[in-house]
Design an enzyme around this catalytic site. Structure first.
Site, PDB file in Angstrom:
ATOM      1  N   SER A 126     -38.988  19.732  -5.566  1.00 25.96           N
ATOM      2  CA  SER A 126     -39.317  19.285  -6.915  1.00 25.96           C
ATOM      3  C   SER A 126     -38.748  20.227  -7.955  1.00 25.96           C
ATOM      4  O   SER A 126     -38.673  21.435  -7.738  1.00 25.96           O
ATOM      5  CB  SER A 126     -40.839  19.226  -7.064  1.00 25.96           C
ATOM      6  OG  SER A 126     -41.208  19.083  -8.431  1.00 25.96           O
ATOM      7  N   TYR A 151     -49.527  23.183  -6.231  1.00 23.14           N
ATOM      8  CA  TYR A 151     -48.617  22.145  -5.695  1.00 23.14           C
ATOM      9  C   TYR A 151     -47.180  22.633  -5.814  1.00 23.14           C
ATOM     10  O   TYR A 151     -46.432  22.652  -4.835  1.00 23.14           O
ATOM     11  CB  TYR A 151     -48.808  20.822  -6.449  1.00 23.14           C
ATOM     12  CG  TYR A 151     -47.578  19.955  -6.427  1.00 23.14           C
ATOM     13  CD1 TYR A 151     -46.738  19.879  -7.544  1.00 23.14           C
ATOM     14  CD2 TYR A 151     -47.222  19.250  -5.295  1.00 23.14           C
ATOM     15  CE1 TYR A 151     -45.593  19.118  -7.517  1.00 23.14           C
ATOM     16  CE2 TYR A 151     -46.068  18.481  -5.255  1.00 23.14           C
ATOM     17  CZ  TYR A 151     -45.256  18.417  -6.374  1.00 23.14           C
ATOM     18  OH  TYR A 151     -44.104  17.664  -6.346  1.00 23.14           O
ATOM     19  N   LYS A 155     -44.075  23.929  -2.914  1.00 18.24           N
ATOM     20  CA  LYS A 155     -42.654  23.514  -2.832  1.00 18.24           C
ATOM     21  C   LYS A 155     -41.751  24.745  -2.825  1.00 18.24           C
ATOM     22  O   LYS A 155     -40.803  24.853  -2.046  1.00 18.24           O
ATOM     23  CB  LYS A 155     -42.283  22.613  -4.021  1.00 18.24           C
ATOM     24  CG  LYS A 155     -42.975  21.263  -4.048  1.00 18.24           C
ATOM     25  CD  LYS A 155     -42.630  20.421  -2.831  1.00 18.24           C
ATOM     26  CE  LYS A 155     -43.256  19.041  -2.901  1.00 18.24           C
ATOM     27  NZ  LYS A 155     -43.049  18.254  -1.676  1.00 18.24           N
TER      28      LYS A 155
HETATM   29  C1  WQD Z   1     -44.330  13.554 -17.797  1.00 19.27           C
HETATM   30  C2  WQD Z   1     -44.512  13.744 -19.303  1.00 19.27           C
HETATM   31  C3  WQD Z   1     -46.563  14.835 -19.891  1.00 19.27           C
HETATM   32  C4  WQD Z   1     -49.239  11.674 -18.501  1.00 19.27           C
HETATM   33  C5  WQD Z   1     -45.074  16.222 -12.396  1.00 19.27           C
HETATM   34  C6  WQD Z   1     -44.849  17.237 -11.302  1.00 19.27           C
HETATM   35  C7  WQD Z   1     -43.514  16.988 -10.643  1.00 19.27           C
HETATM   36  C8  WQD Z   1     -43.433  15.598 -10.083  1.00 19.27           C
HETATM   37  C9  WQD Z   1     -43.799  14.576 -11.173  1.00 19.27           C
HETATM   38  C10 WQD Z   1     -45.297  15.102  -8.572  1.00 19.27           C
HETATM   39  C11 WQD Z   1     -45.084  15.102 -19.670  1.00 19.27           C
HETATM   40  C12 WQD Z   1     -46.541  13.403 -20.421  1.00 19.27           C
HETATM   41  C13 WQD Z   1     -48.116  12.421 -18.796  1.00 19.27           C
HETATM   42  C14 WQD Z   1     -50.034  11.158 -19.561  1.00 19.27           C
HETATM   43  C15 WQD Z   1     -48.526  12.138 -21.146  1.00 19.27           C
HETATM   44  N1  WQD Z   1     -44.111  15.560  -8.848  1.00 19.27           N
HETATM   45  N2  WQD Z   1     -47.764  12.641 -20.097  1.00 19.27           N
HETATM   46  N3  WQD Z   1     -49.635  11.405 -20.854  1.00 19.27           N
HETATM   47  O1  WQD Z   1     -45.667  16.735 -15.352  1.00 19.27           O
HETATM   48  O2  WQD Z   1     -43.184  16.213 -15.724  1.00 19.27           O
HETATM   49  O3  WQD Z   1     -44.089  16.345 -13.392  1.00 19.27           O
HETATM   50  O4  WQD Z   1     -45.047  14.939 -11.808  1.00 19.27           O
HETATM   51  O5  WQD Z   1     -45.582  13.951  -8.428  1.00 19.27           O
HETATM   52  O6  WQD Z   1     -43.347  17.936  -9.596  1.00 19.27           O
HETATM   53  O7  WQD Z   1     -44.803  18.520 -11.907  1.00 19.27           O
HETATM   54  O8  WQD Z   1     -44.719  14.435 -14.844  1.00 19.27           O
HETATM   55  O9  WQD Z   1     -45.464  12.161 -15.392  1.00 19.27           O
HETATM   56  O10 WQD Z   1     -47.193  14.014 -15.301  1.00 19.27           O
HETATM   57  O11 WQD Z   1     -45.560  13.933 -17.185  1.00 19.27           O
HETATM   58  O12 WQD Z   1     -48.194  12.361 -22.330  1.00 19.27           O
HETATM   59  O13 WQD Z   1     -51.082  10.474 -19.342  1.00 19.27           O
HETATM   60  O14 WQD Z   1     -45.463  12.777 -19.774  1.00 19.27           O
HETATM   61  O15 WQD Z   1     -47.127  15.714 -20.864  1.00 19.27           O
HETATM   62  O16 WQD Z   1     -44.502  15.512 -20.889  1.00 19.27           O
HETATM   63  P1  WQD Z   1     -44.439  16.005 -14.931  1.00 19.27           P
HETATM   64  P2  WQD Z   1     -45.805  13.579 -15.633  1.00 19.27           P
END
Ligand code: WQD
Length: 341
Positions: A126, A151, A155
């Protein structure tokens, strides 16, 4: 025809990868403990691919069970390893469970492979291993820092385990694939992301809000140093990601690797903000999303997107699907799944 073992193959990215493997003529055996997915994934894969992967229900934390499962498939040529817990927030609340599950499963799998001479391994890594990248686009040579969650740490440490294992066993080859933000679903609408409970990730939260399951989407912060203040990520279509796994496993099976431990970013090279994703989703699906700007989420980085140069040069792979097709396919799956509710 080569037999490929896909651990965690009932999950979101694993099941899409099974479809891409079957489409390329590989024989697929899924090892899954069904802790985070159901056997129904196998039916969905068969419906789309026209061929049914064999399912072996096994807890890879159990050394003997893992050894027996691999013994029954010792003619396999490679393993694609998705089996791991992957919810960032859950890992903060239950770190020991994450370290136990993700490392015991990894080490038992590698040990079983070594005993049987199955010497090719694709690892699901990741972009979270980059922590807060100093510059973007992020290359595979960008510093790996302490990820923000247990998590992410599993990785990072797993890659260190793989580096040491391949240094000590030159006949064992690994490709570690660092995913940026996988979203979307197979175009059939027959398979897609199915998070347990309240989604942590943006796209399933958007689709569940559009489906009326969630009252509104919280946008975590609009005070980032970006064009519209919301955070930027490199979203990649899950089918592009799946196809990259087939390219990577073929590289090892055909012994085309240059080193026995290679790392590749899997992204599109383009970053989109949260608001841009929402707008694309609304426009492509002709609906509006109820959302509210709230405070930043702990651990979120402002901007991260991939350099895709190495994967393009060495694997001959680049992502083909754009954001519009990602958001359309995500909604298509959500609608399709809910209509059977
Ligand atoms: C994306 C953007 C949030 C939810 C994580 C893990 C990564 C991978 C994918 C695990 C960010 C914003 C999110 C919400 C929001 N693996 N957001 N409201 O955090 O980039 O990556 O998930 O599955 O290893 O780190 O992905 O989709 O959570 O967030 O505003 O309800 O969307 O702040 O900017 P992230 P995400």
């Amino acid at each position: 025809m080569s037999k490929i073992i896909v651990t965690g193959g009932c999950g979101y990215i694993g099941s899409h990868t099974c479809i891409a493997l079957l489409a390329q003529g590989h024989e697929v055996v899924v090892f899954d403990d069904l802790s985070n997915a159901t056997k129904e994934s196998i039916d969905r894969i068969e419906k789309i691919a026209g061929k049914r992967p064999e399912l072996c229900i096994v807890d890879l934390k159990n050394k003997n069970a893992t050894s027996a499962a691999f013994e029954a498939h010792k003619e396999a040529l490679a393993v694609i390893h998705f089996a791991a817990y992957k919810a960032v927030k859950e890992s903060v609340d239950h770190p020991l469970q994450y370290y136990e599950n993700n490392f015991f499963s990894l080490i038992n799998t590698l040990t079983a492979q070594q005993k049987l001479g199955i010497n090719n391994f694709i690892f699901s890594s990741s972009a979270t291993v980059y922590g807060m990248p100093e510059t973007c686009p992020v290359t595979e040579k960008s510093p790996v820092s302490t990820p923000f969650s247990p998590y992410g740490n599993t990785k990072k440490i797993a890659e260190e385990i793989l580096k040491d294992h391949t240094a000590a066993n030159l006949d064992f080859s690994v490709i570690s694939l660092r995913y940026f933000n996988p979203i979307g679903a197979h175009e059939s609408g027959e398979i897609g992301e199915l998070p347990n409970g309240i989604p942590n990730n943006l796209m399933p939260y958007i689709t569940q809000t559009a489906a009326g399951i969630r009252e509104k989407l919280m946008v975590f912060g609009n005070d980032y140093p970006t064009k519209d203040g919301t955070a930027i990520r490199d979203y990649i279509h899950v089918m592009d990601l799946a196809e990259a796994h087939v390219v990577a496993v073929n590289r090892l099976v055909d012994q085309k690797q240059e080193q026995n431990f290679e790392i590749y970013n899997l992204g599109t090279g383009t970053g989109y903000s949260v608001l841009e994703v929402i707008t694309a989703f609304e426009t492509q699906n002709n609906l509006s999303i109820n959302y509210e700007i709230t405070a930043r989420r702990d651990g979120d980085v402002p901007v991260v997107f991939a350099s895709t140069e190495l994967a393009s040069k060495k694997l001959g792979w680049t992502a083909k699907r754009d954001l519009n097709s990602m958001v359309k396919s995500a909604w298509n799956w959500e609608k399709n799944y809910r209509k059977n509710d």
